[in-house]
Write an enzyme that holds these catalytic residues in place. Sequence first.
Site, PDB file in Angstrom:
ATOM      1  N   ASN A  30      72.084 -37.925  25.429  1.00 50.75           N
ATOM      2  CA  ASN A  30      73.267 -37.348  24.773  1.00 50.75           C
ATOM      3  C   ASN A  30      73.107 -37.324  23.253  1.00 50.75           C
ATOM      4  O   ASN A  30      74.077 -37.108  22.529  1.00 50.75           O
ATOM      5  CB  ASN A  30      74.516 -38.163  25.106  1.00 50.75           C
ATOM      6  CG  ASN A  30      74.779 -38.225  26.591  1.00 50.75           C
ATOM      7  OD1 ASN A  30      74.732 -37.217  27.271  1.00 50.75           O
ATOM      8  ND2 ASN A  30      75.051 -39.414  27.095  1.00 50.75           N
ATOM      9  N   HIS A  59      86.318 -39.333  32.233  1.00 45.84           N
ATOM     10  CA  HIS A  59      85.304 -40.389  32.286  1.00 45.84           C
ATOM     11  C   HIS A  59      85.879 -41.676  32.888  1.00 45.84           C
ATOM     12  O   HIS A  59      87.076 -41.960  32.748  1.00 45.84           O
ATOM     13  CB  HIS A  59      84.847 -40.656  30.843  1.00 45.84           C
ATOM     14  CG  HIS A  59      83.638 -41.511  30.724  1.00 45.84           C
ATOM     15  ND1 HIS A  59      83.706 -42.871  30.495  1.00 45.84           N
ATOM     16  CD2 HIS A  59      82.321 -41.206  30.787  1.00 45.84           C
ATOM     17  CE1 HIS A  59      82.483 -43.351  30.409  1.00 45.84           C
ATOM     18  NE2 HIS A  59      81.616 -42.371  30.581  1.00 45.84           N
ATOM     19  N   GLU A  65      89.457 -34.647  28.465  1.00 46.62           N
ATOM     20  CA  GLU A  65      88.235 -34.573  27.658  1.00 46.62           C
ATOM     21  C   GLU A  65      88.121 -33.187  27.073  1.00 46.62           C
ATOM     22  O   GLU A  65      88.517 -32.222  27.729  1.00 46.62           O
ATOM     23  CB  GLU A  65      87.014 -34.809  28.569  1.00 46.62           C
ATOM     24  CG  GLU A  65      86.582 -36.235  28.606  1.00 46.62           C
ATOM     25  CD  GLU A  65      85.647 -36.539  29.762  1.00 46.62           C
ATOM     26  OE1 GLU A  65      84.643 -35.835  29.926  1.00 46.62           O
ATOM     27  OE2 GLU A  65      85.932 -37.500  30.484  1.00 46.62           O
ATOM     28  N   SER A  75      81.998 -34.454  30.706  1.00 51.68           N
ATOM     29  CA  SER A  75      80.671 -35.045  30.566  1.00 51.68           C
ATOM     30  C   SER A  75      79.692 -34.650  31.658  1.00 51.68           C
ATOM     31  O   SER A  75      78.489 -34.702  31.439  1.00 51.68           O
ATOM     32  CB  SER A  75      80.787 -36.567  30.493  1.00 51.68           C
ATOM     33  OG  SER A  75      81.378 -37.072  31.673  1.00 51.68           O
ATOM     34  N   ASP A  93      89.531 -37.208  24.631  1.00 56.01           N
ATOM     35  CA  ASP A  93      88.197 -37.822  24.564  1.00 56.01           C
ATOM     36  C   ASP A  93      87.197 -36.762  24.109  1.00 56.01           C
ATOM     37  O   ASP A  93      86.870 -35.845  24.858  1.00 56.01           O
ATOM     38  CB  ASP A  93      87.852 -38.363  25.955  1.00 56.01           C
ATOM     39  CG  ASP A  93      86.519 -39.095  25.995  1.00 56.01           C
ATOM     40  OD1 ASP A  93      85.753 -38.965  25.027  1.00 56.01           O
ATOM     41  OD2 ASP A  93      86.260 -39.788  26.996  1.00 56.01           O
ATOM     42  N   HIS A 116      81.731 -35.765  23.964  1.00 56.09           N
ATOM     43  CA  HIS A 116      80.623 -34.802  24.018  1.00 56.09           C
ATOM     44  C   HIS A 116      80.868 -33.588  23.130  1.00 56.09           C
ATOM     45  O   HIS A 116      80.162 -32.590  23.248  1.00 56.09           O
ATOM     46  CB  HIS A 116      80.368 -34.366  25.461  1.00 56.09           C
ATOM     47  CG  HIS A 116      79.882 -35.489  26.309  1.00 56.09           C
ATOM     48  ND1 HIS A 116      78.553 -35.861  26.357  1.00 56.09           N
ATOM     49  CD2 HIS A 116      80.547 -36.366  27.097  1.00 56.09           C
ATOM     50  CE1 HIS A 116      78.419 -36.895  27.171  1.00 56.09           C
ATOM     51  NE2 HIS A 116      79.618 -37.234  27.628  1.00 56.09           N
ATOM     52  N   LYS A 140      76.702 -40.829  20.972  1.00 54.86           N
ATOM     53  CA  LYS A 140      76.098 -39.593  21.459  1.00 54.86           C
ATOM     54  C   LYS A 140      75.562 -38.792  20.275  1.00 54.86           C
ATOM     55  O   LYS A 140      74.564 -39.175  19.710  1.00 54.86           O
ATOM     56  CB  LYS A 140      77.095 -38.882  22.369  1.00 54.86           C
ATOM     57  CG  LYS A 140      77.157 -39.685  23.671  1.00 54.86           C
ATOM     58  CD  LYS A 140      78.253 -39.427  24.614  1.00 54.86           C
ATOM     59  CE  LYS A 140      78.087 -40.409  25.777  1.00 54.86           C
ATOM     60  NZ  LYS A 140      79.290 -40.642  26.542  1.00 54.86           N
TER      61      LYS A 140
HETATM   62  C1  LIG Z   1      79.917 -41.905  27.093  1.00 56.98           C
HETATM   63  C2  LIG Z   1      81.352 -41.598  27.250  1.00 56.98           C
HETATM   64  C3  LIG Z   1      82.332 -42.523  26.897  1.00 56.98           C
HETATM   65  C4  LIG Z   1      82.020 -43.953  26.545  1.00 56.98           C
HETATM   66  O1  LIG Z   1      81.429 -44.076  25.317  1.00 56.98           O
HETATM   67  P1  LIG Z   1      80.427 -45.286  25.030  1.00 56.98           P
HETATM   68  O2  LIG Z   1      80.481 -45.443  23.574  1.00 56.98           O
HETATM   69  O3  LIG Z   1      79.106 -44.853  25.566  1.00 56.98           O
HETATM   70  O4  LIG Z   1      80.959 -46.491  25.766  1.00 56.98           O
HETATM   71  C5  LIG Z   1      83.644 -42.117  26.949  1.00 56.98           C
HETATM   72  N1  LIG Z   1      83.987 -40.886  27.362  1.00 56.98           N
HETATM   73  C6  LIG Z   1      83.064 -39.985  27.740  1.00 56.98           C
HETATM   74  C7  LIG Z   1      83.496 -38.635  28.166  1.00 56.98           C
HETATM   75  C8  LIG Z   1      81.712 -40.308  27.706  1.00 56.98           C
HETATM   76  O5  LIG Z   1      80.818 -39.430  28.113  1.00 56.98           O
END
Ligand SMILES: *Cc1c(COP(=O)(O)O)cnc(C)c1O
Length: 409
Positions: A71, A157, A203, A207, A232, A235, A266
Amino acid sequence: MSLGAGRGDLEPGADHWYQGRAAMHDLDAELQRRLDALESEGLRRTLRRVESGQGREILLDGRRVLNFASNDYLGLASHPGVAEAAARAARDFGSGSGASRLISGSLPPHRDLEEALAAWKGTESALAQGSGFAAALGVIPALVGKDDIVILDRQVHACCVDGARLSGATLRVCRHNDLDHLESLLSWARNQPGTPRILILTESVFSMDGDRAPLKALVELKDRFGAWLMLDEAHAVGLFGANRTGCAEAEGVAPRVDIQFGTLGKALGSCGGYVCGSRVLTDYLVNRSRSLIFSTAPVPAAAAAARKAIRVVQSPEGAQRCAGVWERLSQLTSRVRELSGASPIVPVMIGEERAAVSRSQKLLAQGFLVPAIRYPTVSRGRARLRVSVTAAHTPEDMARLAEALGATP
Ligand SMILES: *Cc1c(COP(=O)(O)O)cnc(C)c1O
């Protein structure tokens, strides 16, 4: 204090030892049965041994393979300036942060990072935590409780699902990106007795499907029903919007999103989670986010790396890296037409779990690391390959991958 401190209540003797071993054998036997069951369903997971840092290529089991599993969209995890910022912070402030920030304080790298995040995102305030997952587990239960309602998109997620469950609120799962369903759930929620607070979790870029939420319409709806929105952007950060802060910016709704949430792990090439929003929001979270209060602060190096990464993303170099991602993506999707180009997350749908694993293994044998994504990350029977396109890839990499995807049954 004797060396045996902590075990002082136990009478020394073979019986304890023997019973302990028996219990362990029982645990191991039980867990082995569970692992065998996962194996037979094509759902067993193991950790891969990688010998190199993240980048376009990685050294896997002694072999160089093209990395389509990361990512690290902008290639910043191996950016010399970002790594140097981390190294400098480690030299200046040490390797550890000592305790929770409420106990041992916020170090300059934490404060710099939060100021940079807020300025970049255009919010009053920002709060960094150890990971995005931890932030979600802290934030959601801080905002809502058993008298409230959380409406979450079916594809959010795991951290948002777990945070929502932990909150004790009534949960309602919304069909994926389905605004009509969302409207009916909001209307139901508004008519519940006791005027519950309503929190929507979704989101901006999903993801595992790589598709995007209809943010404009979603924000209209949540305003109409007086619900709160936690978005969220894990990505989307670094990839969308004129300042590359995410989809909320790209769709012109950022000021109307109550809680902007994401990860530093990411596109920002570091590790950690963040929440951006009002000053009151972050002041409150400092008092109520249990994963902030009861967990050691992010290490200085991670905070400083993320700070530097934001600087890179904001610069012409960031614009260029971002444009590179979209170019590479179109070099793939123009060759393999059935693939989606909505985001650098490109799912190749397979369906059956074992078939996805075997296709991933075949690609690996050809020199491409493309992970198979299976239940419980996605629903049963919806297994897929997940290609992540990054700025580190070359046009030739995309041509070779397209050929392999087209040719590998
Ligand atoms: C990776 C991810 C998270 C968590 O983030 P980390 O910092 O890796 O714990 C939260 N939401 C989504 C959509 C993700 O892909």
